[in-house]
Scaffold this motif. Sequence first.
Motif, PDB file in Angstrom:
ATOM      1  N   ALA A   1       0.832  -1.209   0.000  1.00 48.06           N
ATOM      2  CA  ALA A   1       0.000   0.000   0.000  1.00 48.06           C
ATOM      3  C   ALA A   1       0.864   1.255   0.000  1.00 48.06           C
ATOM      4  CB  ALA A   1      -0.937  -0.013   1.207  1.00 48.06           C
ATOM      5  N   LEU A   2       1.941   1.254   0.769  1.00 48.29           N
ATOM      6  CA  LEU A   2       2.827   2.428   0.796  1.00 48.29           C
ATOM      7  C   LEU A   2       3.482   2.642  -0.566  1.00 48.29           C
ATOM      8  CD1 LEU A   2       4.526   1.952   4.301  1.00 48.29           C
ATOM      9  CD2 LEU A   2       2.434   3.200   3.731  1.00 48.29           C
TER      10      LEU A   2
ATOM     11  N   VAL B   1       2.041   1.787  -3.491  1.00 45.09           N
ATOM     12  CA  VAL B   1       0.988   2.279  -4.398  1.00 45.09           C
ATOM     13  C   VAL B   1       0.726   3.768  -4.165  1.00 45.09           C
ATOM     14  CG1 VAL B   1      -1.503   2.152  -4.870  1.00 45.09           C
ATOM     15  CG2 VAL B   1      -0.131   0.047  -4.727  1.00 45.09           C
ATOM     16  N   LEU B   2       0.730   4.174  -2.905  1.00 44.93           N
ATOM     17  CA  LEU B   2       0.391   5.569  -2.588  1.00 44.93           C
ATOM     18  C   LEU B   2       1.550   6.524  -2.829  1.00 44.93           C
ATOM     19  CD1 LEU B   2      -1.456   5.018   0.807  1.00 44.93           C
ATOM     20  CD2 LEU B   2      -2.510   5.436  -1.418  1.00 44.93           C
ATOM     21  N   PHE B   3       2.769   6.094  -2.487  1.00 50.45           N
ATOM     22  CA  PHE B   3       3.900   7.029  -2.467  1.00 50.45           C
ATOM     23  C   PHE B   3       5.151   6.505  -3.177  1.00 50.45           C
ATOM     24  CE2 PHE B   3       1.465   8.411   1.331  1.00 50.45           C
ATOM     25  CZ  PHE B   3       1.317   9.740   1.016  1.00 50.45           C
ATOM     26  N   ARG B   4       5.664   5.349  -2.718  1.00 50.50           N
ATOM     27  CA  ARG B   4       7.042   4.991  -3.087  1.00 50.50           C
ATOM     28  C   ARG B   4       7.203   4.598  -4.544  1.00 50.50           C
ATOM     29  NH1 ARG B   4       8.184   1.808   2.515  1.00 50.50           N
ATOM     30  NH2 ARG B   4       6.966   0.236   1.391  1.00 50.50           N
TER      31      ARG B   4
ATOM     32  N   ILE C   1      -4.001  11.285  -3.990  1.00 52.72           N
ATOM     33  CA  ILE C   1      -3.719  10.075  -3.215  1.00 52.72           C
ATOM     34  C   ILE C   1      -4.914   9.109  -3.257  1.00 52.72           C
ATOM     35  CG2 ILE C   1      -3.076   9.181  -0.952  1.00 52.72           C
ATOM     36  CD1 ILE C   1      -0.868  10.835  -2.233  1.00 52.72           C
ATOM     37  N   ALA C   2      -6.127   9.637  -3.204  1.00 44.73           N
ATOM     38  CA  ALA C   2      -7.314   8.771  -3.266  1.00 44.73           C
ATOM     39  C   ALA C   2      -7.392   8.091  -4.632  1.00 44.73           C
ATOM     40  CB  ALA C   2      -8.577   9.581  -2.983  1.00 44.73           C
TER      41      ALA C   2
ATOM     42  N   ARG D   1      -4.878   7.218  -6.523  1.00 46.13           N
ATOM     43  CA  ARG D   1      -3.913   6.113  -6.470  1.00 46.13           C
ATOM     44  C   ARG D   1      -4.450   4.951  -5.644  1.00 46.13           C
ATOM     45  NH1 ARG D   1       1.643   9.605  -5.320  1.00 46.13           N
ATOM     46  NH2 ARG D   1       1.982  10.352  -7.467  1.00 46.13           N
ATOM     47  N   ALA D   2      -5.119   5.263  -4.539  1.00 46.80           N
ATOM     48  CA  ALA D   2      -5.675   4.206  -3.685  1.00 46.80           C
ATOM     49  C   ALA D   2      -6.720   3.388  -4.425  1.00 46.80           C
ATOM     50  CB  ALA D   2      -6.269   4.821  -2.412  1.00 46.80           C
TER      51      ALA D   2
END
Lengths: 195, 195
Positions: free
Chosen positions: A7-8, A10-13, A133-134, A136-137
């Motif tokens: 999840a990290l 997908v959202l950021f890294r 961010i949503a 991407r989520a």
Amino acid sequence: MSLDDRALDVLFRQARTHSAFTPEPVDDDTLRRLYDLLKWGPTAANSCPARFVFVKSREAKERLRPALAPGNVDKTMAAPVTAIVAYDLEFYEQLPRLYPHADARSWYAGKSDEHIRSNAMRSGTLQGAYLIIAARALGLDCGPMGGFDHAKVDAAFFPHGKVRSNFLCNLGHGDPARLHPRNPRLDFDEACRIE
Amino acid sequence: MSLDDRALDVLFRQARTHSAFTPEPVDDDTLRRLYDLLKWGPTAANSCPARFVFVKSREAKERLRPALAPGNVDKTMAAPVTAIVAYDLEFYEQLPRLYPHADARSWYAGKSDEHIRSNAMRSGTLQGAYLIIAARALGLDCGPMGGFDHAKVDAAFFPHGKVRSNFLCNLGHGDPARLHPRNPRLDFDEACRIE
């Protein structure tokens, strides 16, 4: 209650800004799910000043085209959806409902244009980040952009009232084969300190 | 690659703004992990203008105290960490490194203060939202606030250079027993349209 590594990623890294999207469309139900996530993000006095136009149709894309910086035209015309992230300068009219336990409307109504605009921009920009961010989520990719003529977008999409454009964000399913290498970021000690 | 329901709850649907935190501390390693997530969020021309001070020590909290609006004093003094989300008006000096494939420094250096400040505020606020969501992703709770004297914070924490405060965000592990009922949000059709 922390999220797992995937999840990290997908959202950021591992998430990247995309210019090229696959032809896979983004249906209206997904845009509604997107708003139903991002709407929960915090804003000053729950003022929720952001307004969003999801530009999907050919006709609406053509109205957007003349406002785009030259380098943003092709990718935006080809993207499945372009979100216009905007803010309402009369956001305070909703405060009696959105923040009912204080007279929050009086904190803005009749105050200086700069005070009103500053809150609309700050909280409306927070909401723009929640949109990124949503998205991407929900498995979408984003291509946010600042390169456009704000006055032209406002004239074409917000001719009435006091809604103003903030930034644009293409949405769709990015084509990973067409990404460039990632740019660096500042190190912790360049951007942060602990006191 | 969409996230599961639990993750969407943690990030958005069940996440709340907290005023009261448990005594559990937030260690420095967690703050570094927080930055190492949020730094990846997109900004205009990868300008990364946000700067963060994580106020943890009693001494630093006391320096913050006189700048706080009365309603924000007790909760902020008690929070394990208060992040000062700020922006650097000289962010463009980093662009030759952060955005090496164009002369992006020239898009800002020597331009109007309003042009520079507007980018620093927009992209710096996006990064403030990334901080909020990344903190939630790491299992922390947030209490963002706009109620403080910006000039006093800037004098106490950024006496040199051109860094300016944007908003504050308490960080820690929220006490769910001390939450109030949630405020409503605008419906999709009030905040959005699809064209």
